[in-house]
Design an enzyme around this catalytic site. Structure first.
Site, PDB file in Angstrom:
ATOM      1  N   LYS A   1       0.882  -1.186   0.000  1.00  0.00           N
ATOM      2  CA  LYS A   1       0.000   0.000   0.000  1.00  0.00           C
ATOM      3  C   LYS A   1       0.905   1.216   0.000  1.00  0.00           C
ATOM      4  O   LYS A   1       1.800   1.334   0.855  1.00  0.00           O
ATOM      5  CB  LYS A   1      -0.908   0.022   1.220  1.00  0.00           C
ATOM      6  CG  LYS A   1      -1.721   1.324   1.279  1.00  0.00           C
ATOM      7  CD  LYS A   1      -2.888   1.244   2.226  1.00  0.00           C
ATOM      8  CE  LYS A   1      -2.637   1.979   3.507  1.00  0.00           C
ATOM      9  NZ  LYS A   1      -3.871   2.232   4.279  1.00  0.00           N
TER      10      LYS A   1
ATOM     11  N   HIS B   1     -13.525  11.075  10.560  1.00  0.00           N
ATOM     12  CA  HIS B   1     -13.844  10.236   9.400  1.00  0.00           C
ATOM     13  C   HIS B   1     -13.922   8.758   9.775  1.00  0.00           C
ATOM     14  O   HIS B   1     -14.868   8.055   9.409  1.00  0.00           O
ATOM     15  CB  HIS B   1     -12.765  10.466   8.328  1.00  0.00           C
ATOM     16  CG  HIS B   1     -12.949   9.645   7.110  1.00  0.00           C
ATOM     17  ND1 HIS B   1     -13.987   9.863   6.222  1.00  0.00           N
ATOM     18  CD2 HIS B   1     -12.256   8.592   6.619  1.00  0.00           C
ATOM     19  CE1 HIS B   1     -13.905   8.984   5.242  1.00  0.00           C
ATOM     20  NE2 HIS B   1     -12.868   8.194   5.459  1.00  0.00           N
TER      21      HIS B   1
END
Ligand code: NAD
Length: 321
Positions: free
Chosen positions: A67, A137
């Protein structure tokens, strides 16, 4: 090569897919079948950005990849997410690029799955009150995933920026849970499960506020210097982590380790509990604490599931290198 967009990830992967992928990879890590490579994280000296790579190989699931991404603080002004990431999956037999997968939505899904796995394996079965510390978030994803693990009857929440709490209350409302904004002491006194998911650099929850039997999932601390709970609480709890060495260096336990209150040996990989190699919680009165620092293998696991589902459903883009 498959291309799986952010939008496709949202379409194909659900919370139970993410939960199973993360649970399996934690178990594989604890058996020694999967391992994370050293993390690279750099301040690139441009746009105030932090950029890096998290990578690993799961020999059991045959998932290899990386990633790549980081944090661009100026993105919000451009209408973009500050955290940006992309997952690259490779064929472990040939090294060829297999898929490019948008990593933003998946990061939130795998982080929520991580604390949900800990709640499922470590919290008391009769947990009724969920405590949320944080309302940003990630918090909404955390709340939805946690709510599926126990028969919670209500949510109590605190946030450093109280104006963000109505957003989280809305999420609780959508899943049918009464929601109350409270002070931190009250949160500690009432919650059976507490999730911390903030960018705090100071302890927010103190040892004396936590009642026996509580499970804490500390999810916000993923860097040196960040902190969400009292080191004395860490020293008092049965400790579990996604990856022990990362927990002791950049996770929530870093402060108790550096203060000499505990050593790494006090922390158990949660995968051992999943595998049945560690009993986990041993009494109704134990305080259990899961330190979820976030490992590359979680990202690869959910990205692999998203790529497979998108391919099966004809939603993956195709490209040649
Ligand atoms: P966000 O910016 O949307 O929300 C930040 C949260 O932290 C809000 O609740 C905010 O009120 C709170 N906060 C900000 N400053 C604070 C302070 N000084 N003291 C206490 N609270 C404060 O961020 P997010 O995407 O929700 O991420 C929250 C945290 O989780 C971040 O630290 C992020 O790095 C971390 N994170 C961890 C993982 C993991 O795998 N463990 C994955 C993703 C994000």
């Amino acid at each position: 090569m498959l291309i799986i967009s952010e939008e496709t990830c949202q379409q194909v992967i659900d919370r139970s897919d993410a939960f199973t992928a993360v649970e399996n990879v934690f178990a594989a890590m604890a058996r020694g079948d999967a391992y994370n490579f050293p993390v690279i994280r750099e301040d690139i000296g441009h746009a105030d950005a932090l950029y890096g790579f998290k990578s690993g190989f799961d020999r059991a699931g045959l998932v290899l990849g990386v990633k790549s991404g980081g944090y661009w603080p100026g993105n919000a002004e451009k209408g973009l997410t500050n955290h940006q990431s992309t997952v690259f999956l490779f064929d472990p037999d040939t090294g060829q690029l297999k898929a490019l997968v948008g990593g933003n939505y998946l990061t939130a899904m795998r982080t929520a799955a991580s604390s949900a796995v800990s709640i499922s394996h470590l919290s008391r079965e009769d947990s009724k009150v969920l405590g949320m510390v944080g309302a940003g978030h990630q918090a909404a994803f955390q709340l939805r995933a946690a709510a599926e693990q126990r028969k919670f009857e209500r949510v109590v929440a605190w946030n450093f920026h109280p104006e963000m709490l109505p957003g989280l209350a809305e999420v609780a409302g959508e899943i049918g849970l009464p929601f109350e904004a409270v002070e931190r002491e009250q949160l500690g006194a009432e919650a059976d499960v507490i999730i911390t998911i903030t960018s705090s650099h100071e302890p927010l929850m103190m040892k004396e506020w936590i009642k026996p039997g509580t499970h804490l999932a500390c999810m916000g601390t993923d860097t040196k210097g960040k902190q969400e709970v009292d080191p004395a609480l860490v020293a008092r709890a049965m400790l579990f982590a996604d990856e022990v060495s990362q927990s002791a260096t950049i996770g929530e336990t870093q402060h108790a380790v550096s203060a000499g209150l505990i050593d790494e040996g006090a922390i158990t990989p949660v995968g051992k509990v999943i595998n049945g190699a560690h009993p986990g919680r041993q009494s109704e009165n134990d305080i259990t604490l899961f330190d979820g620092t976030g490992v590359g293998l979680q990202d690869l696991a959910v990205a692999n599931v998203a790529a497979n589902l998108a391919q099966e459903r004809g939603l993956a883009g195709l490209a040649e290198l």
